[in-house]
Scaffold this active site. Structure first.
Site, PDB file in Angstrom:
ATOM      1  N   LYS A 168       2.452 -15.747   2.688  1.00  0.00           N
ATOM      2  CA  LYS A 168       3.654 -16.253   2.007  1.00  0.00           C
ATOM      3  C   LYS A 168       4.485 -17.137   2.937  1.00  0.00           C
ATOM      4  O   LYS A 168       5.055 -18.127   2.521  1.00  0.00           O
ATOM      5  CB  LYS A 168       4.502 -15.047   1.592  1.00  0.00           C
ATOM      6  CG  LYS A 168       4.779 -15.003   0.097  1.00  0.00           C
ATOM      7  CD  LYS A 168       5.856 -14.025  -0.257  1.00  0.00           C
ATOM      8  CE  LYS A 168       5.517 -12.574  -0.164  1.00  0.00           C
ATOM      9  NZ  LYS A 168       4.647 -12.051  -1.184  1.00  0.00           N
ATOM     10  N   ASP A 217       3.029 -11.977   5.798  1.00  0.00           N
ATOM     11  CA  ASP A 217       3.223 -11.547   4.407  1.00  0.00           C
ATOM     12  C   ASP A 217       2.127 -12.108   3.474  1.00  0.00           C
ATOM     13  O   ASP A 217       2.032 -13.317   3.284  1.00  0.00           O
ATOM     14  CB  ASP A 217       4.604 -12.039   3.915  1.00  0.00           C
ATOM     15  CG  ASP A 217       5.186 -11.150   2.830  1.00  0.00           C
ATOM     16  OD1 ASP A 217       4.568 -10.126   2.508  1.00  0.00           O
ATOM     17  OD2 ASP A 217       6.267 -11.481   2.310  1.00  0.00           O
ATOM     18  N   LYS A 239       3.359  -4.728 -11.093  1.00  0.00           N
ATOM     19  CA  LYS A 239       4.556  -5.528 -10.810  1.00  0.00           C
ATOM     20  C   LYS A 239       4.779  -6.581 -11.888  1.00  0.00           C
ATOM     21  O   LYS A 239       3.853  -7.218 -12.349  1.00  0.00           O
ATOM     22  CB  LYS A 239       4.402  -6.199  -9.455  1.00  0.00           C
ATOM     23  CG  LYS A 239       5.611  -7.032  -9.078  1.00  0.00           C
ATOM     24  CD  LYS A 239       5.756  -7.212  -7.619  1.00  0.00           C
ATOM     25  CE  LYS A 239       5.345  -8.611  -7.242  1.00  0.00           C
ATOM     26  NZ  LYS A 239       5.317  -8.735  -5.799  1.00  0.00           N
ATOM     27  N   LYS A 291      12.034  -9.649   2.875  1.00  0.00           N
ATOM     28  CA  LYS A 291      11.190 -10.167   1.785  1.00  0.00           C
ATOM     29  C   LYS A 291      11.830 -11.409   1.167  1.00  0.00           C
ATOM     30  O   LYS A 291      11.150 -12.386   0.847  1.00  0.00           O
ATOM     31  CB  LYS A 291      11.030  -9.050   0.751  1.00  0.00           C
ATOM     32  CG  LYS A 291       9.906  -9.203  -0.219  1.00  0.00           C
ATOM     33  CD  LYS A 291       8.546  -9.361   0.413  1.00  0.00           C
ATOM     34  CE  LYS A 291       7.509  -8.449  -0.088  1.00  0.00           C
ATOM     35  NZ  LYS A 291       6.239  -8.539   0.606  1.00  0.00           N
TER      36      LYS A 291
HETATM   37  P1  NAD Z   1       2.898   1.170   0.412  1.00  0.00           P
HETATM   38  O1  NAD Z   1       4.312   1.597   0.600  1.00  0.00           O
HETATM   39  O2  NAD Z   1       2.123   1.762  -0.696  1.00  0.00           O
HETATM   40  O3  NAD Z   1       2.072   1.380   1.745  1.00  0.00           O
HETATM   41  C1  NAD Z   1       2.619   1.274   3.012  1.00  0.00           C
HETATM   42  C2  NAD Z   1       2.124   2.433   3.857  1.00  0.00           C
HETATM   43  O4  NAD Z   1       2.603   2.256   5.176  1.00  0.00           O
HETATM   44  C3  NAD Z   1       2.633   3.796   3.396  1.00  0.00           C
HETATM   45  O5  NAD Z   1       1.561   4.668   3.172  1.00  0.00           O
HETATM   46  C4  NAD Z   1       3.515   4.271   4.547  1.00  0.00           C
HETATM   47  O6  NAD Z   1       3.451   5.662   4.704  1.00  0.00           O
HETATM   48  C5  NAD Z   1       2.915   3.529   5.719  1.00  0.00           C
HETATM   49  N1  NAD Z   1       3.783   3.260   6.868  1.00  0.00           N
HETATM   50  C6  NAD Z   1       5.095   2.932   6.911  1.00  0.00           C
HETATM   51  N2  NAD Z   1       5.497   2.720   8.178  1.00  0.00           N
HETATM   52  C7  NAD Z   1       4.416   2.880   8.958  1.00  0.00           C
HETATM   53  C8  NAD Z   1       4.191   2.792  10.347  1.00  0.00           C
HETATM   54  N3  NAD Z   1       5.163   2.467  11.181  1.00  0.00           N
HETATM   55  N4  NAD Z   1       2.943   3.037  10.817  1.00  0.00           N
HETATM   56  C9  NAD Z   1       1.914   3.370   9.969  1.00  0.00           C
HETATM   57  N5  NAD Z   1       2.094   3.487   8.637  1.00  0.00           N
HETATM   58  C10 NAD Z   1       3.316   3.237   8.143  1.00  0.00           C
HETATM   59  O7  NAD Z   1       2.984  -0.428   0.259  1.00  0.00           O
HETATM   60  P2  NAD Z   1       1.835  -1.432  -0.239  1.00  0.00           P
HETATM   61  O8  NAD Z   1       2.045  -1.716  -1.680  1.00  0.00           O
HETATM   62  O9  NAD Z   1       0.529  -0.962   0.226  1.00  0.00           O
HETATM   63  O10 NAD Z   1       2.271  -2.744   0.553  1.00  0.00           O
HETATM   64  C11 NAD Z   1       2.129  -2.770   1.948  1.00  0.00           C
HETATM   65  C12 NAD Z   1       2.870  -3.956   2.545  1.00  0.00           C
HETATM   66  O11 NAD Z   1       2.271  -5.161   2.094  1.00  0.00           O
HETATM   67  C13 NAD Z   1       4.338  -4.017   2.178  1.00  0.00           C
HETATM   68  O12 NAD Z   1       5.102  -4.395   3.294  1.00  0.00           O
HETATM   69  C14 NAD Z   1       4.384  -5.121   1.174  1.00  0.00           C
HETATM   70  O13 NAD Z   1       5.628  -5.779   1.121  1.00  0.00           O
HETATM   71  C15 NAD Z   1       3.301  -6.032   1.708  1.00  0.00           C
HETATM   72  N6  NAD Z   1       2.815  -6.960   0.682  1.00  0.00           N
HETATM   73  C16 NAD Z   1       2.193  -6.482  -0.434  1.00  0.00           C
HETATM   74  C17 NAD Z   1       1.756  -7.364  -1.398  1.00  0.00           C
HETATM   75  C18 NAD Z   1       1.030  -6.899  -2.638  1.00  0.00           C
HETATM   76  O14 NAD Z   1       0.717  -7.664  -3.497  1.00  0.00           O
HETATM   77  N7  NAD Z   1       0.700  -5.667  -2.746  1.00  0.00           N
HETATM   78  C19 NAD Z   1       1.991  -8.728  -1.241  1.00  0.00           C
HETATM   79  C20 NAD Z   1       2.626  -9.173  -0.098  1.00  0.00           C
HETATM   80  C21 NAD Z   1       3.020  -8.278   0.859  1.00  0.00           C
END
Ligand code: NAD
Length: 516
Positions: free
Chosen positions: A472, A310, A400, A359
């Site tokens: 994280k 994470d 956010k 999360k």
């Molecule tokens: P998002 O939902 O915009 O992107 C995730 C993508 O993954 C989507 O396009 C979805 O279609 C695709 N997806 C889902 N399951 C899949 C699979 N099995 N195989 C391939 N693709 C798949 O989310 P995001 O904002 O880009 O965040 C991505 C991840 O990062 C999340 O799990 C989020 O919790 C984690 N994260 C983000 C942050 C941040 O600051 N943005 C911080 C910590 C963790």
């Protein structure tokens, strides 16, 4: 021009008998000073300082690197790709505040510095990516998978992260980038994601899925002439898989479970296993327990690195520095309440209870080692009241909002309240962290060490806990202390860079000025 200027000004050569630069390697010997503590029966601590000789050997030949993202079409995946392209092409674009040029703010490898010493009374700092040779982000190739078929330009528009004028400039370059078909096990991510799942591998045979992902990695590597590939999960947060003996506990059982298409093998675990079997490092940017004990064992057997879990991008970064500050100041945090609301697809996925639980766990565990370090403040239990709330509010989009209240006990029973309000485009924080995770993992693939008496050089522990600064819930190997404190994590990372470059660790003593 600025880049050129920086290059001209900064170049380091360490002037010491402990360092050699030969045949494409930097070899540096390093005296590691630590202490063994024995707890005697009479309650005394017997502390024995010791010094261990290490030799670090860093291959300075930078490879051509391929990056494959799972979830390439998401907010992070598109922002990462767009950001690298914008920097590579030195783009500038107009916003309502005027002209903006591409930069790497938020990336420690590209925009932070490490102190290398003093020149007279001036402290001298060098960009992190010049202390040791890192891959240049301009030279990487990016690809990946997504359950959604949109090309990267359409996906970037869907994400609503970047300024319109920048999107227009990037459109021709991202239009032809199309994610490969992805593994989709419905039960692991929220049901509300189903509507975008139009680009998925058929059937329920997990072994076939594994083989397809392995083939994708091989083909991508060959087609782009890459020396190596690193795979990073930035897809939706999955629910935790239910750890089951005989399924997740050993490398052999995980492989057998994939052959048997066991229900509790998640999509992310199949990607991780495929990556490891292809001899590539795997990084988990989400909180779920992809890297089960059997996957860790497999990574060790196949000699590849794994990193998780994470991304540590906003609220947790602040939490692990603020609680560290309070506890080290002798102040006793008693409760932390964190509210988040966000309106992007990540927030939509997390509005489902099981995915939220992953999360919540990742966000909650991050101060335990810090409170546990002070038995004066926490003589019996170091558990404090710590609550996490996440709400999906579509209108807020990728921006956010995080609100935190810290209640602490101070002198003579007084109470200290700290309230923070943090607003940020989530993906603009995450994308530079993705870059750092990948570039530092790649560098660590080129470093070997020898310690007292070892005949041959070894690689770092395959569970790369040194990258905990960017995670994280840092994944550590068994019998390895967990460190969440942001300051301690960053200084460990900086000091490993320095040790491999032949410099001392920085203890901030500045004795030459205090004892003139
Ligand atoms: P998002 O939902 O915009 O992107 C995730 C993508 O993954 C989507 O396009 C979805 O279609 C695709 N997806 C889902 N399951 C899949 C699979 N099995 N195989 C391939 N693709 C798949 O989310 P995001 O904002 O880009 O965040 C991505 C991840 O990062 C999340 O799990 C989020 O919790 C984690 N994260 C983000 C942050 C941040 O600051 N943005 C911080 C910590 C963790």
């Amino acid at each position: 021009q600025l880049k050129k200027k920086l290059k001209k000004i900064f170049k380091m050569q360490v002037n010491s008998n402990n360092v050699t630069y030969e045949n494409g390697f930097i070899q540096a010997s390093y005296q590691y000073k630590s202490s063994n503590v024995e707890k005697l029966e009479n309650g005394t601590l017997k502390v024995t300082p010791k010094t261990t000789e290490y030799t670090f050997k860093t291959n300075t030949k930078v490879p051509k690197l391929g990056i494959m993202l799972v979830g390439w079409g998401g907010n992070n995946g598109t922002t990462f790709t767009a950001g690298l392209l914008a920097n590579k092409m030195k783009l500038s674009w107009f916003t309502k505040r005027g002209e903006q040029t591409a930069n790497y703010y938020g990336s420690i490898t590209q925009a932070s510095t490490i102190k290398v010493g003093c020149s007279g009374s001036e402290e001298v700092y060098l960009p992190m990516n010049q202390v040791l040779p890192l891959v240049n982000p301009d030279d990487v190739v990016i690809g990946g998978w997504d359950i959604s078929a949109l090309n990267l330009s359409q996906a970037m528009k869907r994400a609503q992260v970047l300024e319109y004028n920048l999107i227009e400039k990037l459109d021709p370059y991202m239009r032809d980038m199309v994610p490969k078909k992805a593994i989709y096990y419905e039960d692991f991510i929220a049901a509300n994601q189903k509507t975008r799942a139009d680009n998925i591998l058929e059937g329920h045979n997990k072994l076939e899925h594994l083989e397809t992902i392995r083939k994708d990695i091989r083909e991508f590597k060959a087609a782009n002439n890459c020396d190596k590939v690193i795979v990073l999960w930035t897809a939706n947060t999955e629910r935790f898989c239910q750890l089951t003996p005989g399924v997740h506990d050993t490398a052999e059982n995980v492989l057998k479970a994939i052959e048997n298409s066991e229900a509790e093998i998640s999509a992310s675990t199949v990607y991780a296993v495929a990556t490891i079997l292809e001899g590539c490092s795997y990084i988990n940017g989400s909180p779920q327990n992809t890297l089960v004990p059997g996957v860790i064992e497999l990574a060790k057997q196949k000699d590849v690195f794994i990193v998780g879990d994470d991304f540590k991008s906003g609220q947790t970064k602040i939490k692990t520095s603020l609680v560290d500050f309070l506890v080290s100041a002798g102040i006793k945090p008693q409760s932390i309440v964190s509210y988040n609301h966000l309106g992007n697809n990540d927030g939509k996925n997390l509005s489902s209870e099981k995915q939220f639980k992953s999360k919540e766990l990742s966000k909650k565990s991050c101060v335990d080692d810090i409170t546990g370090s002070n038995k004066i403040l926490y003589p019996e239990t170091n558990k404090i009241d710590h609550e996490i709330v996440i709400k999906y509010v579509p209108y807020t989009g990728d921006s956010k909002k995080a609100m935190d209240e810290y209640l602490s006990e101070i002198f003579l029973g007084g109470q200290h309240t700290l309230v923070l309000y943090n607003v940020c485009e989530d993906s603009l924080l995450a994308a530079p962290i993705i870059l750092d995770l990948i570039l530092i993992t790649e560098l660590f693939e080129r470093i070997e060490y020898k310690v007292d008496g070892m005949r041959t050089f070894q690689r770092f522990n395959r569970v790369l806990s040194t990258l905990g600064y960017l995670c994280k819930a840092p994944l550590t190997d068994e019998n390895t202390p967990l460190v969440n404190s942001l300051y301690r994590q960053k200084s460990a990372l900086d000091n490993i860079f320095k040790a491999c470059a032949g410099l001392h660790a920085d203890d901030n003593l500045l004795l030459e000025f205090k004892c003139p």
